[in-house]
Design a protein around this motif. Sequence first.
Motif, mmCIF file in Angstrom:
data_model
loop_
_atom_site.group_PDB
_atom_site.id
_atom_site.type_symbol
_atom_site.label_atom_id
_atom_site.label_comp_id
_atom_site.label_asym_id
_atom_site.label_seq_id
_atom_site.Cartn_x
_atom_site.Cartn_y
_atom_site.Cartn_z
ATOM 1 N N GLU A 127 0.714 -1.209 0.013
ATOM 2 C CA GLU A 127 -0.048 0.081 -0.055
ATOM 3 C C GLU A 127 0.859 1.099 0.009
ATOM 4 O OE1 GLU A 127 -3.236 0.386 -0.332
ATOM 5 O OE2 GLU A 127 -3.220 -1.793 -0.826
ATOM 6 N N HIS A 128 2.002 1.092 0.848
ATOM 7 C CA HIS A 128 2.814 2.750 0.810
ATOM 8 C C HIS A 128 3.635 2.696 -0.622
ATOM 9 C CE1 HIS A 128 5.909 -0.418 2.001
ATOM 10 N NE2 HIS A 128 6.648 0.699 1.714
ATOM 11 N N VAL A 129 3.901 1.570 -0.994
ATOM 12 C CA VAL A 129 4.427 1.877 -2.471
ATOM 13 C C VAL A 129 3.330 2.287 -3.551
ATOM 14 C CG1 VAL A 129 5.443 0.569 -4.464
ATOM 15 C CG2 VAL A 129 6.112 -0.073 -2.125
ATOM 16 N N LYS A 130 2.069 1.965 -3.602
ATOM 17 C CA LYS A 130 1.264 2.410 -4.516
ATOM 18 C C LYS A 130 0.755 3.783 -4.024
ATOM 19 C CE LYS A 130 -1.331 -2.217 -4.936
ATOM 20 N NZ LYS A 130 -2.320 -2.816 -4.609
ATOM 21 N N THR A 131 0.936 4.099 -2.890
ATOM 22 C CA THR A 131 0.507 5.557 -2.561
ATOM 23 C C THR A 131 1.949 6.525 -3.116
ATOM 24 O OG1 THR A 131 -0.412 4.987 -0.438
ATOM 25 C CG2 THR A 131 0.365 7.174 -0.747
ATOM 26 N N PHE A 132 3.011 6.167 -2.889
ATOM 27 C CA PHE A 132 4.266 6.652 -3.540
ATOM 28 C C PHE A 132 3.890 6.942 -5.026
ATOM 29 C CE2 PHE A 132 8.369 6.685 -5.750
ATOM 30 C CZ PHE A 132 8.752 7.774 -4.962
ATOM 31 N N TYR A 133 3.660 5.852 -5.812
ATOM 32 C CA TYR A 133 3.306 5.750 -7.217
ATOM 33 C C TYR A 133 2.259 7.060 -7.571
ATOM 34 C CZ TYR A 133 6.157 1.795 -8.002
ATOM 35 O OH TYR A 133 7.314 0.706 -7.915
ATOM 36 N N LYS A 134 1.215 6.862 -6.829
ATOM 37 C CA LYS A 134 0.136 7.975 -6.737
ATOM 38 C C LYS A 134 0.471 9.300 -6.773
ATOM 39 C CE LYS A 134 -3.671 6.906 -4.843
ATOM 40 N NZ LYS A 134 -4.565 6.394 -3.769
ATOM 41 N N VAL A 135 1.221 9.556 -5.718
ATOM 42 C CA VAL A 135 1.527 10.875 -5.218
ATOM 43 C C VAL A 135 2.593 11.498 -6.147
ATOM 44 C CG1 VAL A 135 2.851 12.361 -3.519
ATOM 45 C CG2 VAL A 135 0.973 10.467 -2.839
ATOM 46 N N ASN A 136 3.461 10.686 -6.930
ATOM 47 C CA ASN A 136 4.578 10.887 -7.702
ATOM 48 C C ASN A 136 4.153 10.817 -9.256
ATOM 49 O OD1 ASN A 136 6.800 12.155 -6.053
ATOM 50 N ND2 ASN A 136 6.416 9.952 -5.180
ATOM 51 N N ARG A 137 2.814 10.457 -9.375
ATOM 52 C CA ARG A 137 2.154 10.287 -10.576
ATOM 53 C C ARG A 137 3.175 9.267 -11.532
ATOM 54 N NH1 ARG A 137 0.677 16.735 -11.254
ATOM 55 N NH2 ARG A 137 -0.738 16.615 -9.548
ATOM 56 N N TYR A 138 3.326 8.254 -11.160
ATOM 57 C CA TYR A 138 4.144 7.117 -12.033
ATOM 58 C C TYR A 138 3.003 6.410 -12.502
ATOM 59 C CZ TYR A 138 8.880 8.066 -9.875
ATOM 60 O OH TYR A 138 9.963 8.484 -9.645
#
Length: 65
Positions: free
Chosen positions: A54-65
């Motif tokens: 979940e924290h990796v998915k949040t990182f991707y979402k915040v950084n627009r990957y």
Amino acid sequence: MSDKKKPEGLDRRGFLRAMGAGAAVTAAVPLTATEAQAMKPPGDEGKARYRESEHVKTFYKVNRY
């Protein structure tokens, strides 16, 4: 002729000759080496450690990957 004694050990020409011989030996060593073989890691070392949590998915979402 002079009465000077030659110093013991290598003179400049002898030193350079020895360095050239050492370089030739060093250059020849890799040519005679055998082929390297890959090591198989024991146990779980070969498995992937990346997990899309979940924290990796949040990182991707915040950084627009």
